[in-house]
Enzyme design. Structure first.
Site, PDB file in Angstrom:
ATOM      1  N   LYS A 172       0.853  -1.187   0.000  1.00 31.20           N
ATOM      2  CA  LYS A 172       0.000   0.000   0.000  1.00 31.20           C
ATOM      3  C   LYS A 172       0.888   1.236   0.000  1.00 31.20           C
ATOM      4  O   LYS A 172       1.538   1.531   0.994  1.00 31.20           O
ATOM      5  CB  LYS A 172      -0.911   0.039   1.228  1.00 31.20           C
ATOM      6  CG  LYS A 172      -1.934   1.187   1.175  1.00 31.20           C
ATOM      7  CD  LYS A 172      -2.633   1.417   2.501  1.00 31.20           C
ATOM      8  CE  LYS A 172      -1.844   2.355   3.393  1.00 31.20           C
ATOM      9  NZ  LYS A 172      -1.772   3.752   2.870  1.00 31.20           N
ATOM     10  N   PRO A 173       0.923   1.964  -1.113  1.00 30.34           N
ATOM     11  CA  PRO A 173       1.640   3.237  -1.090  1.00 30.34           C
ATOM     12  C   PRO A 173       0.870   4.248  -0.262  1.00 30.34           C
ATOM     13  O   PRO A 173      -0.307   4.040   0.053  1.00 30.34           O
ATOM     14  CB  PRO A 173       1.676   3.640  -2.566  1.00 30.34           C
ATOM     15  CG  PRO A 173       0.447   3.012  -3.145  1.00 30.34           C
ATOM     16  CD  PRO A 173       0.282   1.706  -2.404  1.00 30.34           C
ATOM     17  N   SER A 174       1.511   5.347   0.082  1.00 29.45           N
ATOM     18  CA  SER A 174       0.801   6.420   0.772  1.00 29.45           C
ATOM     19  C   SER A 174      -0.350   6.908  -0.090  1.00 29.45           C
ATOM     20  O   SER A 174      -0.225   7.024  -1.310  1.00 29.45           O
ATOM     21  CB  SER A 174       1.755   7.578   1.067  1.00 29.45           C
ATOM     22  OG  SER A 174       1.034   8.724   1.475  1.00 29.45           O
ATOM     23  N   GLU A 175      -1.458   7.210   0.553  1.00 27.46           N
ATOM     24  CA  GLU A 175      -2.602   7.759  -0.187  1.00 27.46           C
ATOM     25  C   GLU A 175      -2.310   9.142  -0.749  1.00 27.46           C
ATOM     26  O   GLU A 175      -3.011   9.619  -1.648  1.00 27.46           O
ATOM     27  CB  GLU A 175      -3.845   7.809   0.708  1.00 27.46           C
ATOM     28  CG  GLU A 175      -3.789   8.786   1.858  1.00 27.46           C
ATOM     29  CD  GLU A 175      -3.167   8.216   3.124  1.00 27.46           C
ATOM     30  OE1 GLU A 175      -3.415   8.772   4.203  1.00 27.46           O
ATOM     31  OE2 GLU A 175      -2.423   7.204   3.021  1.00 27.46           O
ATOM     32  N   SER A 225       6.262   7.190  10.084  1.00 35.88           N
ATOM     33  CA  SER A 225       6.502   7.916  11.328  1.00 35.88           C
ATOM     34  C   SER A 225       6.555   6.964  12.519  1.00 35.88           C
ATOM     35  O   SER A 225       6.090   5.818  12.455  1.00 35.88           O
ATOM     36  CB  SER A 225       5.390   8.937  11.558  1.00 35.88           C
ATOM     37  OG  SER A 225       4.162   8.275  11.808  1.00 35.88           O
ATOM     38  N   ILE A 226       7.103   7.464  13.621  1.00 38.57           N
ATOM     39  CA  ILE A 226       7.113   6.684  14.857  1.00 38.57           C
ATOM     40  C   ILE A 226       5.688   6.350  15.279  1.00 38.57           C
ATOM     41  O   ILE A 226       5.395   5.223  15.687  1.00 38.57           O
ATOM     42  CB  ILE A 226       7.851   7.444  15.972  1.00 38.57           C
ATOM     43  CG1 ILE A 226       9.349   7.521  15.666  1.00 38.57           C
ATOM     44  CG2 ILE A 226       7.639   6.779  17.332  1.00 38.57           C
ATOM     45  CD1 ILE A 226      10.143   8.366  16.641  1.00 38.57           C
ATOM     46  N   ALA A 227       4.788   7.317  15.165  1.00 37.45           N
ATOM     47  CA  ALA A 227       3.397   7.094  15.564  1.00 37.45           C
ATOM     48  C   ALA A 227       2.766   5.967  14.754  1.00 37.45           C
ATOM     49  O   ALA A 227       2.053   5.115  15.307  1.00 37.45           O
ATOM     50  CB  ALA A 227       2.597   8.379  15.404  1.00 37.45           C
ATOM     51  N   GLU A 246      11.186   1.228   9.672  1.00 32.83           N
ATOM     52  CA  GLU A 246      12.097   2.359   9.458  1.00 32.83           C
ATOM     53  C   GLU A 246      11.283   3.607   9.743  1.00 32.83           C
ATOM     54  O   GLU A 246      10.391   3.966   8.977  1.00 32.83           O
ATOM     55  CB  GLU A 246      12.640   2.348   8.027  1.00 32.83           C
ATOM     56  CG  GLU A 246      13.916   3.162   7.866  1.00 32.83           C
ATOM     57  CD  GLU A 246      13.675   4.608   7.501  1.00 32.83           C
ATOM     58  OE1 GLU A 246      13.344   5.387   8.420  1.00 32.83           O
ATOM     59  OE2 GLU A 246      13.812   4.955   6.327  1.00 32.83           O
ATOM     60  N   CYS A 280      14.514  11.126   6.079  1.00 28.88           N
ATOM     61  CA  CYS A 280      14.813  10.764   7.464  1.00 28.88           C
ATOM     62  C   CYS A 280      16.302  10.763   7.766  1.00 28.88           C
ATOM     63  O   CYS A 280      16.693  10.687   8.926  1.00 28.88           O
ATOM     64  CB  CYS A 280      14.191   9.413   7.807  1.00 28.88           C
ATOM     65  SG  CYS A 280      14.456   8.151   6.561  1.00 28.88           S
TER      66      CYS A 280
END
Length: 474
Positions: A172-175, A225-227, A246, A280
């Site tokens: 799933k790529p980013s939307e 992200s960490i979240a 990552e 990053c």
């Protein structure tokens, strides 16, 4: 523009809610794409699970041939991919053509070769009358979640080792930035057997959660992200899935008094602001020794001020927009909070660019203190902070005083110091007298909250395998 999903070897329209995809350089909607429905997510995973029984037992040569074909196809369509990436991300087109597409092709070709070269402990009689051997087998169905900063490159980093090892993948790529992944799906459809590679589109809550939580998924790979990493680890904990994370960084750039100041300036100007700082590993947290600090502030400020923002198709553009309106506001907030502290000096930049698109000025902030949020938290934009330090022990403590542990660099002419610092920095990668250099043969990955697992290199390939012991009594 290709806007269909790839499920079980077929391109199909999404059956879920339509989502707009923007051009961040203008703020205009490029197109709307329908998300995958819950049923389509399930169908993609089950197709991958069915395909695994055969793909997982193909020869390394056969898998390598598929990866080489995919690399060739990407290379043949390089301009198409570059234009899609530039439109969808706002990246300067010339950077995508010269830097990113060749790197994507190289990753697939590297893992095609690496698939045929896995090695391990020699078979032998470690117990009398018994012969032991080690198998390194694929994991199964891998759910991969790719980010929005390098959509095609990060998709390659995830797909190449997973497929090379014999896994089947649902990605799933980013939307926000799906266009190159969907184009890749179109071209890969006739290269891989049905179900081996599936490409979905949608948001995390509607597609990502049911995908990563699916009972047939055995491994989840995320760059994000960490979240998001915390959410996926929690979401998948009950099913004990393998995870590969990552999760970002805040790279310290440690500049000693004996450093080549011109090389530092050129390095930070390039590697602190490439991709508008949305990287990053960006050279964004400078620690400069007190003897070189004033001159470095002056020289770097002048150099950063010359960075040219502009239209992605303009060959003179060096700095494109941020990925979205929401991210632009986050960067604005981080810089405004730093300016409000009083002791932080805006050497250059410091605000968004007026007009269309999501542009932010290339920014250098001097006088930052170790405890400041601008030093401690990832901004993920064209923003570099500078902090003065006294000696080696102080800067080592400050550099390691971070929740992140992805990348770092040391700038010095003292070889002994370079070795000492490299040995004690708590980062997955340390560069000396350079920054940001990545090659397919070397691993990339973090420590601490930057995550775990490696991308690229044979170590990345091994991360997508399971080690099994077979013992035969005779």
């Amino acid at each position: 523009m290709q806007n269909q999903l790839l499920i079980n070897g077929e391109l199909v329209n999404g059956e879920g809610e339509k989502q707009p995809v923007y051009n961040p350089a203008t703020g205009e909607v490029l197109l709307e794409i329908a998300e995958a429905s819950a049923a389509q997510v399930d169908a993609a995973v089950r197709a991958a699970d069915r395909a695994f029984s055969e793909w997982g037992h193909t020869t390394p040569k056969a898998r390598a041939e598929c990866l080489l074909k995919l690399a060739d196809v990407i290379e043949e369509h390089a301009e198409t991919f570059a234009r899609l990436e530039s439109q969808n991300c706002g990246k300067p087109l010339h950077c995508v053509i010269s830097d990113e597409i060749p790197a994507v092709v190289d990753v697939f070709r590297f893992f095609a070769g690496a698939a045929r070269c896995l090695n391990g402990l020699a078979a032998g009689e470690y117990l009398e009358g018994h012969t032991s051997m080690i198998r390194r087998d694929p994991v199964g169905v891998v759910a991969s979640i790719a980010p929005w900063n390098y959509p095609l490159m990060m998709a390659a980093w995830k797909l190449a080792p997973a497929l090379a090892a014999g896994n089947c993948v649902v990605i799933k790529p980013s939307e926000i930035t799906p266009l190159t992944a969907l184009k890749l799906a179109e071209l890969a459809k006739d290269i891989f057997p049905a179900g081996v590679l599936n490409v979905l589109f949608g948001r995390g809550k509607t597609v990502g959660d049911p995908l990563t939580g699916h009972e047939k998924v055995r491994m989840v790979s995320l760059t994000g992200s960490i979240a998001t990493g915390e959410h996926i680890i929690s979401h998948t904990a009950s099913s004990i899935k393998r995870t590969h994370m990552e999760l970002g960084g805040k790279a310290p750039v440690i500049v000693f008094d004996d450093a080549d100041i011109d090389a530092v300036v050129e390095g930070v100007r390039t590697f602190g602001f490439y991709n508008a700082g949305q990287d990053c590993t960006a050279a964004c947290r400078i620690y400069a020794q007190k003897g070189i600090y004033p001159q470095l502030v002056e020289k770097l400020g002048a150099a950063v001020a010359t960075l040219k923002t502009g239209a992605p198709e303009d060959e003179s553009t060096e700095l494109g927009p941020l990925s979205s309106a929401a991210h632009l506001e986050r960067v604005c907030k981080a810089v405004d909070e730093a300016k409000a502290l009083g002791h932080v000096n805006v050497v250059t930049g410091g605000k968004k660019v007026e007009g269309g698109g999501y542009f932010f000025e290339p920014t250098l902030l001097a006088g930052a203190k170790q405890e400041d949020a601008i030093v401690q938290r990832e901004v993920f934009g064209p923003v570099v902070s500078m902090t003065e330090f006294d000696d080696e022990e102080q800067v080592l403590a400050w550099a390691n005083d971070s929740q992140y542990g992805l990348a770092s660099s040391v700038w010095t002419q003292d070889v002994g110091r370079a070795h000492r610092m490299s040995a004690r920095l708590q980062y997955g990668c340390t560069w000396v007298n350079t920054h940001f250099m990545l090659v397919s043969e070397m691993p990339h990955g973090g420590m601490k909250l930057s995550g775990y697992g490696k991308d690229m290199s044979v170590y990345g390939l091994e991360d997508y395998t399971v080690i099994r012991h077979v013992m035969i009594k005779h």
